[in-house]
Design a protein around this motif. Structure first.
Motif: not given
Ligand code: AP5
Length: 215
Positions: A101-124
């Protein structure tokens, strides 16, 4: 679990490096399948390009095959899966059939405007899949992967209109899983703001408490 760009992959990589637990990212597995032009990759590509969910049956087969590999026998970190209630039920059943069974589940709680900044600056890195960020996790040589020197790219699904669609999908299909896992008593919501190290410490504390119960 958490919205696109919340830092799930970054944290899973840290846990893999520091605890030796395999990081199983369905998004990364699909991207690898697209790069290798396999049948699964060809079927997943159009959904991913538009920010839509790949159909549950395709996802489930991919995950079950991966979880049956020897390196996952002693534990694993799932990143980006399950994303729907159908996937969550299928995972619970798959694990239960193996007495796990799963031992734990983590939800990453974060405002959408922060997510947008992270994704615009992401490079892979298109070769090995390593993630960077132009400000927060810059490569040693600008625009080049530290591991293999390949030229870094932006993910196609990080285009602003696709990110908005991915956020909608998260709210509609994945956010309801919170109730499912809260009811099982294995759930923690952590703030995903701050440095990657700060977020790591929050999750590490929860992981240690779950591991202590499992012993
Ligand atoms: P997937 O690859 O799983 O995408 P996602 O869930 O949208 O998550 P991301 O990879 O965008 O973000 P992340 O939370 O991992 O953040 P990261 O650590 O990279 O899925 C892609 C697609 O595949 C889906 O849209 C779907 O089509 C398909 N798919 C996958 N799984 C599926 C499933 N189960 N069912 C159906 N379809 C599925 O960080 C983002 C950026 O922020 C990086 O640049 C990073 O360096 C930076 N960063 C991270 N942490 C911090 C921090 N603390 N401070 C500052 N910057 C930070």
């Amino acid at each position: 679990m958490g919205p696109p760009g919340a830092g799930k992959g970054t944290q899973a990589e840290l846990f893999q490096r520091r605890h030796g637990v395999p990081h199983i990212s369905t998004g990364e597995m699909f991207r690898a399948a697209v790069r290798a032009d396999t049948e699964v990759g060809r079927r997943a590509a159009e959904y991913m390009r538009d920010g839509e969910l790949v159909p549950d049956a395709i996802v489930q087969q991919l995950v079950e095959d991966r979880l049956m590999q020897p390196d996952a026998a002693a534990g694993f970190i799932l990143d980006g899966y399950p994303r729907t209630l159908v996937q969550a039920d299928a995972l619970d059943e798959f694990l239960a059939r193996r007495g796990r069974a799963l031992d734990g589940v983590v939800l990453f709680d974060i405002p959408e405007e922060v997510v947008l900044r992270r994704l615009t600056g992401r490079r892979v890195c298109p070769v090995c899949g390593t993630n960077y960020h132009v400000e927060h996790k810059a490569p040693h040589v600008p625009g080049r992967c530290d591991l293999d020197g390949a030229e870094l790219i932006q993910r196609r699904d990080d285009a602003p209109e696709t990110v908005h669609r991915r956020l909608e999908i998260f709210r509609r299909w994945t956010a309801p899983l919170v109730d499912h896992y809260r009811a099982l008593g294995i759930f923690l919501a952590v703030s995903a703001q701050g440095t990657a190290e700060e977020v790591y410490e929050r999750i590490q504390e929860f992981a240690a408490s779950r591991a202590a119960r499992a012993v």
